[in-house]
Design a protein around this motif. Structure first.
Motif, short mmCIF file in Angstrom:
data_model
loop_
_atom_site.label_atom_id
_atom_site.label_comp_id
_atom_site.label_asym_id
_atom_site.label_seq_id
_atom_site.Cartn_x
_atom_site.Cartn_y
_atom_site.Cartn_z
N ARG A 14 -51.26 60.74 -104.94
CA ARG A 14 -49.93 59.92 -105.06
C ARG A 14 -50.43 58.98 -106.08
NH1 ARG A 14 -48.13 58.30 -99.15
NH2 ARG A 14 -49.12 56.38 -99.77
N ASP A 15 -49.23 58.16 -106.52
CA ASP A 15 -49.49 57.15 -107.45
C ASP A 15 -50.16 56.11 -107.16
OD1 ASP A 15 -47.89 58.73 -109.47
OD2 ASP A 15 -46.15 57.56 -109.20
N ASP A 16 -50.43 56.00 -105.94
CA ASP A 16 -51.24 54.80 -105.22
C ASP A 16 -52.72 55.43 -105.11
OD1 ASP A 16 -50.84 56.36 -102.95
OD2 ASP A 16 -49.63 54.74 -101.88
N GLY A 17 -52.99 56.60 -105.35
CA GLY A 17 -54.41 57.20 -104.96
C GLY A 17 -54.54 57.68 -103.74
N ARG A 18 -53.58 57.61 -102.84
CA ARG A 18 -53.71 58.32 -101.49
C ARG A 18 -53.35 59.57 -101.34
NH1 ARG A 18 -50.49 54.05 -97.99
NH2 ARG A 18 -50.49 55.81 -96.31
N ARG A 19 -54.07 60.19 -100.61
CA ARG A 19 -53.50 61.80 -100.28
C ARG A 19 -52.21 62.11 -99.90
NH1 ARG A 19 -56.93 66.24 -98.20
NH2 ARG A 19 -55.44 67.61 -96.91
N PHE A 20 -51.33 62.94 -100.45
CA PHE A 20 -49.96 63.43 -99.84
C PHE A 20 -50.24 63.80 -98.65
CE2 PHE A 20 -49.27 63.99 -104.40
CZ PHE A 20 -48.05 63.20 -104.42
N THR A 21 -49.03 63.52 -97.65
CA THR A 21 -48.85 63.84 -96.24
C THR A 21 -48.36 65.27 -96.21
OG1 THR A 21 -46.97 63.04 -95.81
CG2 THR A 21 -48.88 61.42 -95.34
N HIS A 22 -48.49 65.82 -95.15
CA HIS A 22 -48.07 67.40 -94.94
C HIS A 22 -46.57 67.15 -94.71
CE1 HIS A 22 -51.73 69.32 -93.01
NE2 HIS A 22 -52.13 68.88 -94.31
N ALA A 23 -46.18 65.96 -94.45
CA ALA A 23 -44.68 65.72 -94.42
C ALA A 23 -44.12 65.72 -95.80
CB ALA A 23 -44.34 64.48 -93.45
N GLN A 24 -44.86 64.94 -96.60
CA GLN A 24 -44.29 64.63 -98.12
C GLN A 24 -44.07 66.11 -98.76
OE1 GLN A 24 -47.40 62.08 -98.96
NE2 GLN A 24 -45.86 60.10 -98.95
N VAL A 25 -45.12 66.70 -98.42
CA VAL A 25 -45.28 68.18 -99.18
C VAL A 25 -43.96 68.95 -98.71
CG1 VAL A 25 -46.26 70.62 -99.59
CG2 VAL A 25 -47.63 67.88 -99.72
N ALA A 26 -43.73 68.94 -97.31
CA ALA A 26 -42.69 69.50 -96.72
C ALA A 26 -41.40 69.24 -97.22
CB ALA A 26 -42.68 69.68 -95.21
N ASP A 27 -41.17 67.87 -97.36
CA ASP A 27 -39.94 67.19 -97.73
C ASP A 27 -39.55 67.88 -99.37
OD1 ASP A 27 -39.51 66.21 -95.31
OD2 ASP A 27 -40.06 64.20 -96.30
N ALA A 28 -40.77 67.77 -100.00
CA ALA A 28 -40.69 68.28 -101.52
C ALA A 28 -40.18 69.64 -101.54
CB ALA A 28 -41.88 68.05 -102.28
N VAL A 29 -40.86 70.51 -100.56
CA VAL A 29 -40.67 71.86 -100.64
C VAL A 29 -38.93 72.36 -100.20
CG1 VAL A 29 -41.12 74.32 -99.45
CG2 VAL A 29 -42.90 72.70 -100.33
N ALA A 30 -38.49 71.42 -99.17
CA ALA A 30 -37.34 71.74 -98.62
C ALA A 30 -36.21 71.33 -99.67
CB ALA A 30 -37.17 70.71 -97.53
N ARG A 31 -36.43 70.13 -100.50
CA ARG A 31 -35.44 69.81 -101.43
C ARG A 31 -35.87 70.81 -102.83
NH1 ARG A 31 -38.12 64.99 -100.77
NH2 ARG A 31 -39.60 65.21 -102.47
N SER A 32 -36.78 71.49 -103.06
CA SER A 32 -36.72 72.34 -104.08
C SER A 32 -36.29 73.82 -103.75
CB SER A 32 -38.41 72.43 -104.29
OG SER A 32 -38.70 73.65 -105.47
N THR A 33 -36.23 73.93 -102.42
CA THR A 33 -35.99 75.38 -102.05
C THR A 33 -34.44 75.39 -101.50
OG1 THR A 33 -36.78 75.40 -99.82
CG2 THR A 33 -38.31 76.09 -101.39
#
Length: 158
Positions: free
Chosen positions: A33-52
């Motif tokens: 992420r921009d703040d240097g932290r790792r993306f969470t599984h929830a963040q990835v899932a949200d992005a996949v849901a928005r995209s698909t």
């Protein structure tokens, strides 16, 4: 922990295919992420849901990362590739996966101002043989540091 997408680090011979879980975990370890932290599984899932436009939850992403599930649809793989800004070929073609991983590692290394300055100086001031010699030394140091860091750091269970 510093993730490395290489044959030795993953314990595979060069001709053995990487699993989807290994590739996805590599992206999660290296693309931050921009703040240097790792993306969470929830963040990835949200992005996949928005995209698909289809439901996706963190449990599904966790299963993909653990290898419990290993056959997502093409649309999910494309959404993952889009989220991490890599080609979908990253998930299908091991040779391309390695090349993409090398590009990711280079981009990460060049974020450091000292590394960027050193690279620029090497490219503009040294002879090709000198660049090869310096690169060999730098790779040896990086390999030693990576090994030391991996031995000291506890593994993130996600």
């Amino acid at each position: 922990m510093r993730a490395v997408f290489g044959d030795h680090e993953l314990g595979h011979p060069p001709d053995q295919p990487r699993t989807l879980a290994e590739k996805l975990n590599y992206l999660l370890d290296r693309i931050r992420r921009d703040d240097g932290r790792r993306f969470t599984h929830a963040q990835v899932a949200d992005a996949v849901a928005r995209s698909t436009g289809r439901p996706c939850d963190r449990g599904y992403i966790s299963q993909l990362c653990s290898g419990t599930r290993d056959n997502p649809t093409m649309i999910v793989l494309e959404a993952l590739a889009d989220f991490f800004d890599v080609s979908p070929a990253f998930f299908f073609d091991d040779a391309r996966s390695r090349r993409i991983a090398e590009q990711i590692e280079l981009a990460i290394a060049l974020q450091d101002p000292d590394t960027r300055a050193l690279a620029l100086e090497m490219l503009t001031r040294l002879e090709p043989d000198d660049v090869d010699a310096a690169a060999t030394v730098i790779r040896a140091i990086a390999k030693r540091r990576t090994s030391e860091a991996d031995n000291k750091a506890p593994r993130d269970p996600h």
